[in-house]
Design a protein around this motif. Structure first.
Motif, PDB file in Angstrom:
ATOM      1  N   TYR A 103      -9.716   2.155   1.132  1.00  0.00           N
ATOM      2  CA  TYR A 103     -10.507   1.230  -0.125  1.00  0.00           C
ATOM      3  C   TYR A 103      -9.743   1.622  -1.538  1.00  0.00           C
ATOM      4  CZ  TYR A 103     -12.596   5.654  -1.430  1.00  0.00           C
ATOM      5  OH  TYR A 103     -12.938   6.982  -1.664  1.00  0.00           O
ATOM      6  N   ALA A 104      -9.767   0.527  -2.433  1.00  0.00           N
ATOM      7  CA  ALA A 104      -9.363   0.595  -3.668  1.00  0.00           C
ATOM      8  C   ALA A 104     -10.705   0.536  -4.710  1.00  0.00           C
ATOM      9  CB  ALA A 104      -8.497  -0.602  -3.805  1.00  0.00           C
ATOM     10  N   VAL A 105     -10.442   1.217  -5.743  1.00  0.00           N
ATOM     11  CA  VAL A 105     -11.349   1.293  -6.777  1.00  0.00           C
ATOM     12  C   VAL A 105     -10.767   0.760  -8.186  1.00  0.00           C
ATOM     13  CG1 VAL A 105     -12.900   3.059  -5.846  1.00  0.00           C
ATOM     14  CG2 VAL A 105     -11.102   3.721  -7.151  1.00  0.00           C
ATOM     15  N   ASN A 106     -11.543   0.324  -8.977  1.00  0.00           N
ATOM     16  CA  ASN A 106     -10.762   0.199 -10.196  1.00  0.00           C
ATOM     17  C   ASN A 106     -11.861   0.615 -11.328  1.00  0.00           C
ATOM     18  OD1 ASN A 106     -12.671  -1.879 -10.555  1.00  0.00           O
ATOM     19  ND2 ASN A 106     -11.194  -3.440  -9.720  1.00  0.00           N
ATOM     20  N   GLY A 107     -11.798  -0.134 -12.672  1.00  0.00           N
ATOM     21  CA  GLY A 107     -12.651   0.267 -13.754  1.00  0.00           C
ATOM     22  C   GLY A 107     -14.154  -0.051 -13.484  1.00  0.00           C
ATOM     23  N   GLU A 108     -14.312  -1.129 -12.507  1.00  0.00           N
ATOM     24  CA  GLU A 108     -15.490  -1.542 -12.282  1.00  0.00           C
ATOM     25  C   GLU A 108     -16.230  -0.952 -11.117  1.00  0.00           C
ATOM     26  OE1 GLU A 108     -16.671  -4.409 -14.103  1.00  0.00           O
ATOM     27  OE2 GLU A 108     -14.779  -4.316 -15.381  1.00  0.00           O
ATOM     28  N   SER A 109     -15.745  -0.123 -10.616  1.00  0.00           N
ATOM     29  CA  SER A 109     -16.110   0.604  -9.324  1.00  0.00           C
ATOM     30  C   SER A 109     -16.998   1.765  -9.729  1.00  0.00           C
ATOM     31  CB  SER A 109     -14.854   1.069  -8.357  1.00  0.00           C
ATOM     32  OG  SER A 109     -14.061  -0.074  -8.139  1.00  0.00           O
ATOM     33  N   GLU A 110     -17.805   1.884  -8.900  1.00  0.00           N
ATOM     34  CA  GLU A 110     -18.904   3.185  -8.865  1.00  0.00           C
ATOM     35  C   GLU A 110     -19.046   3.600  -7.404  1.00  0.00           C
ATOM     36  OE1 GLU A 110     -22.496   2.639 -11.158  1.00  0.00           O
ATOM     37  OE2 GLU A 110     -21.667   0.554 -11.747  1.00  0.00           O
ATOM     38  N   LEU A 111     -18.007   4.535  -7.116  1.00  0.00           N
ATOM     39  CA  LEU A 111     -18.149   4.906  -5.626  1.00  0.00           C
ATOM     40  C   LEU A 111     -19.498   5.498  -5.120  1.00  0.00           C
ATOM     41  CD1 LEU A 111     -16.369   5.352  -3.211  1.00  0.00           C
ATOM     42  CD2 LEU A 111     -15.560   7.311  -4.090  1.00  0.00           C
ATOM     43  N   THR A 160      -4.077  -7.497 -14.794  1.00  0.00           N
ATOM     44  CA  THR A 160      -4.394  -8.258 -15.937  1.00  0.00           C
ATOM     45  C   THR A 160      -5.904  -8.273 -15.936  1.00  0.00           C
ATOM     46  OG1 THR A 160      -3.868 -10.300 -14.892  1.00  0.00           O
ATOM     47  CG2 THR A 160      -1.958  -9.275 -16.119  1.00  0.00           C
ATOM     48  N   ILE A 161      -6.347  -8.483 -14.831  1.00  0.00           N
ATOM     49  CA  ILE A 161      -8.040  -8.611 -14.859  1.00  0.00           C
ATOM     50  C   ILE A 161      -8.940  -7.503 -14.975  1.00  0.00           C
ATOM     51  CG2 ILE A 161     -10.026  -9.562 -13.794  1.00  0.00           C
ATOM     52  CD1 ILE A 161      -7.719 -11.554 -12.632  1.00  0.00           C
ATOM     53  N   PHE A 162      -8.493  -6.714 -14.033  1.00  0.00           N
ATOM     54  CA  PHE A 162      -9.448  -5.342 -13.795  1.00  0.00           C
ATOM     55  C   PHE A 162      -8.913  -4.005 -14.085  1.00  0.00           C
ATOM     56  CE2 PHE A 162     -10.537  -8.322 -10.314  1.00  0.00           C
ATOM     57  CZ  PHE A 162     -11.625  -8.652 -10.861  1.00  0.00           C
ATOM     58  N   GLY A 163      -7.446  -3.987 -14.633  1.00  0.00           N
ATOM     59  CA  GLY A 163      -6.965  -2.652 -14.836  1.00  0.00           C
ATOM     60  C   GLY A 163      -6.167  -2.163 -13.660  1.00  0.00           C
ATOM     61  N   TYR A 164      -5.684  -0.922 -13.851  1.00  0.00           N
ATOM     62  CA  TYR A 164      -5.298  -0.205 -12.607  1.00  0.00           C
ATOM     63  C   TYR A 164      -6.304   0.119 -11.720  1.00  0.00           C
ATOM     64  CZ  TYR A 164      -0.741   0.174 -15.187  1.00  0.00           C
ATOM     65  OH  TYR A 164       0.394  -0.198 -15.620  1.00  0.00           O
ATOM     66  N   THR A 165      -5.719  -0.102 -10.414  1.00  0.00           N
ATOM     67  CA  THR A 165      -6.273   0.298  -9.063  1.00  0.00           C
ATOM     68  C   THR A 165      -5.878   1.444  -8.471  1.00  0.00           C
ATOM     69  OG1 THR A 165      -6.630  -2.343  -8.918  1.00  0.00           O
ATOM     70  CG2 THR A 165      -6.906  -0.913  -6.973  1.00  0.00           C
ATOM     71  N   GLU A 166      -6.802   2.229  -8.040  1.00  0.00           N
ATOM     72  CA  GLU A 166      -6.292   3.441  -7.386  1.00  0.00           C
ATOM     73  C   GLU A 166      -7.018   3.351  -5.813  1.00  0.00           C
ATOM     74  OE1 GLU A 166      -8.380   6.971  -8.780  1.00  0.00           O
ATOM     75  OE2 GLU A 166      -8.024   6.549 -10.776  1.00  0.00           O
ATOM     76  N   GLU A 167      -5.913   3.766  -4.867  1.00  0.00           N
ATOM     77  CA  GLU A 167      -6.393   3.425  -3.549  1.00  0.00           C
ATOM     78  C   GLU A 167      -6.548   4.921  -2.662  1.00  0.00           C
ATOM     79  OE1 GLU A 167      -3.628   0.989  -1.727  1.00  0.00           O
ATOM     80  OE2 GLU A 167      -2.578   0.431  -3.467  1.00  0.00           O
TER      81      GLU A 167
END
Length: 183
Positions: A103-111, A160-167
């Protein structure tokens, strides 16, 4: 406990797509309601709701006791229906175990609340289901290679929309031969 951790040892009996019966064209036809898919789990026959509709660009995972029809229908004349499509992905009697979730998370994510950018479920050793909410239908169900397609085609563009994504990768703590009691 996170939603992912509650899936430790879970087996998937079926994949269920909510929809309605479209009677406007003569014979009733099933019409999918975009945005959600349910995995029927062995855990007390509960469901994992995979929902791409609450927030654009986010995927929400939630354990639920039933499929709620009222959530999906806007018109009171529509008749709620479901399509069971697990047989398109795995043998109906097999109930494959969830063996990995990429899975991937970004600044909008709340694991902790089950909010992710996208996720790929591996069932057994060969079946892959990829869920991506960034489509016109609000949720794309892809198969083997879907996660890699997302990495190659969308991950960098979405910065550009969500910032960096961590996997990340989640794997069950319970060995494959053991069965957990229902929670």
């Amino acid at each position: 406990m996170s939603v992912l951790d509650s899936l430790d040892g879970a087996r998937v009996h079926d994949i269920i797509v909510p929809g309605y019966l479209d009677t406007g064209r003569g014979h009733p036809q099933f019409a999918q309601l975009g945005g959600a898919v349910y995995l029927e789990l062995e855990l007390d026959r509960r469901f994992l709701l995979i929902d791409g509709s609450p927030a654009q660009g986010s995927l929400t995972l939630e354990i639920v006791d039933r499929i709620a029809a009222t959530r999906w229908l806007d018109d009171e004349d529509e008749e709620f229906a479901t399509a069971y499509i697990g047989g398109l992905f795995f043998d109906r009697g097999s109930a494959p175990r969830i063996t990995r979730i990429r899975y991937a998370v970004n600044g909008e994510s709340e694991l902790d609340r089950g909010v992710l950018r996208c996720a790929e479920f591996r069932l057994g050793s060969t079946t892959h289901l990829f869920f991506d909410p960034m489509t016109f239908e609000r949720l794309q169900l892809g198969v083997s290679g879907g996660y890699e397609d997302w990495q190659r085609e969308s991950r960098d563009r979405e910065r550009t929309i969500f910032g960096y994504t961590e996997e990340h990768v989640w794997e069950p703590a319970t060995p494959p031969g053991e069965r957990l009691s229902p929670r």
